[in-house]
Design a protein around this motif. Structure first.
Motif, short mmCIF file in Angstrom:
data_model
loop_
_atom_site.label_atom_id
_atom_site.label_comp_id
_atom_site.label_asym_id
_atom_site.label_seq_id
_atom_site.Cartn_x
_atom_site.Cartn_y
_atom_site.Cartn_z
N PHE A 30 0.83 -1.21 0.00
CA PHE A 30 0.00 0.00 0.00
C PHE A 30 0.87 1.26 0.00
CE2 PHE A 30 -3.06 -2.87 2.47
CZ PHE A 30 -3.60 -3.36 1.30
N PHE A 31 2.01 1.21 0.69
CA PHE A 31 2.92 2.35 0.70
C PHE A 31 3.49 2.61 -0.69
CE2 PHE A 31 7.39 3.75 0.93
CZ PHE A 31 7.19 5.03 1.44
N VAL A 32 3.88 1.55 -1.38
CA VAL A 32 4.40 1.70 -2.74
C VAL A 32 3.33 2.29 -3.66
CG1 VAL A 32 5.21 0.43 -4.78
CG2 VAL A 32 6.13 -0.12 -2.53
N ASN A 33 2.10 1.81 -3.52
CA ASN A 33 1.00 2.36 -4.33
C ASN A 33 0.80 3.85 -4.04
OD1 ASN A 33 -1.04 -0.66 -4.11
ND2 ASN A 33 0.59 -0.12 -5.52
N TRP A 34 0.82 4.22 -2.77
CA TRP A 34 0.65 5.62 -2.39
C TRP A 34 1.79 6.46 -2.95
CZ3 TRP A 34 3.95 8.61 0.66
CH2 TRP A 34 3.47 9.89 1.01
N LEU A 35 3.03 5.95 -2.83
CA LEU A 35 4.20 6.68 -3.32
C LEU A 35 4.10 6.89 -4.83
CD1 LEU A 35 6.84 7.85 -2.16
CD2 LEU A 35 7.96 5.71 -2.82
N MET A 36 3.64 5.87 -5.55
CA MET A 36 3.50 5.99 -6.99
C MET A 36 2.45 7.04 -7.36
SD MET A 36 3.66 1.97 -8.06
CE MET A 36 3.52 2.28 -9.82
N MET A 37 1.36 7.08 -6.62
CA MET A 37 0.31 8.06 -6.91
C MET A 37 0.76 9.47 -6.59
SD MET A 37 -3.30 6.20 -5.85
CE MET A 37 -2.75 5.56 -4.25
N MET A 38 1.67 9.62 -5.62
CA MET A 38 2.16 10.94 -5.24
C MET A 38 3.25 11.46 -6.18
SD MET A 38 0.43 12.00 -2.61
CE MET A 38 -0.95 11.24 -3.45
N THR A 39 3.98 10.55 -6.82
CA THR A 39 5.16 10.96 -7.59
C THR A 39 5.02 10.81 -9.10
OG1 THR A 39 6.15 8.76 -7.28
CG2 THR A 39 6.70 10.46 -5.65
N ILE A 40 4.10 9.98 -9.57
CA ILE A 40 3.96 9.75 -11.01
C ILE A 40 2.79 10.56 -11.54
CG2 ILE A 40 3.56 8.05 -12.82
CD1 ILE A 40 4.76 5.93 -11.03
N PRO A 41 3.03 11.55 -12.39
CA PRO A 41 1.92 12.34 -12.95
C PRO A 41 1.00 11.44 -13.78
CG PRO A 41 4.05 13.39 -13.37
CD PRO A 41 4.34 12.00 -12.88
N VAL A 42 -0.28 11.56 -13.54
CA VAL A 42 -1.23 10.71 -14.25
C VAL A 42 -1.21 11.01 -15.74
CG1 VAL A 42 -3.21 12.25 -13.98
CG2 VAL A 42 -3.57 9.79 -14.15
N GLU A 43 -0.83 12.24 -16.11
CA GLU A 43 -0.76 12.60 -17.53
C GLU A 43 0.25 11.75 -18.27
OE1 GLU A 43 -2.39 15.77 -15.12
OE2 GLU A 43 -0.45 14.75 -15.06
N SER A 44 1.34 11.38 -17.58
CA SER A 44 2.35 10.56 -18.22
C SER A 44 1.84 9.15 -18.49
CB SER A 44 3.61 10.49 -17.35
OG SER A 44 3.33 9.85 -16.11
N LEU A 45 0.90 8.69 -17.68
CA LEU A 45 0.31 7.37 -17.90
C LEU A 45 -0.68 7.39 -19.06
CD1 LEU A 45 -0.29 6.29 -14.18
CD2 LEU A 45 1.64 5.74 -15.66
N VAL A 76 -2.42 1.40 -12.21
CA VAL A 76 -3.86 1.41 -12.45
C VAL A 76 -4.57 2.25 -11.39
CG1 VAL A 76 -5.93 -0.03 -12.52
CG2 VAL A 76 -3.83 -0.81 -13.63
N LEU A 77 -4.17 2.10 -10.13
CA LEU A 77 -4.77 2.89 -9.06
C LEU A 77 -4.55 4.38 -9.30
CD1 LEU A 77 -3.84 0.80 -5.89
CD2 LEU A 77 -6.14 1.28 -6.72
N ASN A 78 -3.38 4.73 -9.80
CA ASN A 78 -3.07 6.12 -10.08
C ASN A 78 -4.07 6.71 -11.07
OD1 ASN A 78 -1.82 8.58 -10.23
ND2 ASN A 78 0.17 7.81 -10.84
N VAL A 79 -4.35 5.94 -12.12
CA VAL A 79 -5.30 6.40 -13.14
C VAL A 79 -6.71 6.49 -12.58
CG1 VAL A 79 -6.36 5.85 -15.36
CG2 VAL A 79 -3.90 5.52 -15.05
N VAL A 80 -7.12 5.46 -11.84
CA VAL A 80 -8.50 5.41 -11.32
C VAL A 80 -8.73 6.48 -10.26
CG1 VAL A 80 -10.17 4.01 -10.07
CG2 VAL A 80 -8.75 2.97 -11.84
N VAL A 81 -7.82 6.57 -9.29
CA VAL A 81 -8.01 7.48 -8.16
C VAL A 81 -8.01 8.93 -8.62
CG1 VAL A 81 -6.91 8.33 -6.06
CG2 VAL A 81 -7.15 5.88 -6.42
N SER A 82 -7.28 9.24 -9.68
CA SER A 82 -7.20 10.62 -10.16
C SER A 82 -8.56 11.14 -10.62
CB SER A 82 -6.19 10.71 -11.32
OG SER A 82 -6.65 10.00 -12.45
N GLN A 83 -9.50 10.27 -10.86
CA GLN A 83 -10.82 10.68 -11.35
C GLN A 83 -11.78 11.03 -10.22
OE1 GLN A 83 -12.34 7.72 -14.15
NE2 GLN A 83 -10.27 7.02 -14.54
#
Length: 219
Positions: free
Chosen positions: A34-49, A95-102
């Motif tokens: 869960f920490f890795v997922n959170w870190l990815m969502m905080m640091t990877i811009p969803v636009e790049s995905l 995938v969580l990064n893309v979904v949560v951003s919405q």
């Protein structure tokens, strides 16, 4: 060699650990994911995905998940299994990064809270009634299969999504948490088995979270 961690009912030779350390390892492994997922969502811009070709994205997603599952099921070395676990965590994080951003951040936090509460209750019930939960695996599988078929038919044939299917999937994955927790505590308590069991629980919890997020968003 067994093809699933939950079929490792015989003690082969790996050093067993205490039940408390075993459950702590499962918890820490889950927290790491869960920490890795959170870190990815905080640091990877969803636009790049969004810029990645969706076909390449999903091919890479499935290849990583399949490789991670293969390593987890085949390896009895905790370090190698932990590597396989991360091969599942990272693509799910994208995938969580893309979904949560919405969704609104308050809604996401509420979904996290509800998921945590359900997870705690189902793990508690899985510890209290292990025989019951170990006996509902087949029913959960067929219920999930039927629900997914119905949902696919709704999307591709009727071009709509009924909220009841989200509730059904959420209930099924809640049952899977209790089921996998009961199975995790029925196998030899080794570090490798703890990591492999955490991977199964991680998938249950993430899928439950996504469904709860959809249910809350319908309000």
């Amino acid at each position: 060699m067994e093809t699933s961690v939950f079929k490792r009912t015989n003690f082969i030779g790996a050093q067993q650990i205490s039940p408390s350390l075993y459950n702590l390892t499962i918890g820490l492994t889950l927290c790491w994911g869960f920490f890795v997922n959170w870190l990815m969502m905080m640091t990877i811009p969803v636009e790049s995905l969004y810029a990645i070709d969706h076909r390449l994205f999903f091919i890479g997603y499935f290849l990583c998940c399949m490789a991670g599952s293969f390593i987890l099921n085949r390896s009895e070395n905790p370090l190698i299994s932990f590597f396989g676990y991360n091969l599942i965590v990272v693509p799910f994080g994208l995938v969580l990064n893309v979904v949560v951003s919405q969704f609104d951040s308050a809604l996401v936090l509420e979904a996290m809270r509800v998921t945590g509460e359900i997870t705690f209750v189902m793990m508690l019930l899985g510890s209290m009634y292990p025989a019951f939960f170990q006996g509902i695996g087949r029913a959960l599988f067929f219920a999930l299969l039927i629900t997914l078929v119905v949902q696919l038919a709704e999307v591709f044939i009727f071009h709509k999504s009924h909220p009841l299917t989200d509730w059904a999937v959420a209930l099924i994955f809640s049952g899977y948490i209790g089921y996998d927790w009961a199975r995790a505590n029925a196998i030899p308590k080794t570090l490798d088995n703890a990591i492999d069991s955490a991977a199964a629980l991680y998938l249950d919890i993430i899928n439950l979270f996504l469904r709860i997020l959809r249910i809350l968003s319908r309000r």
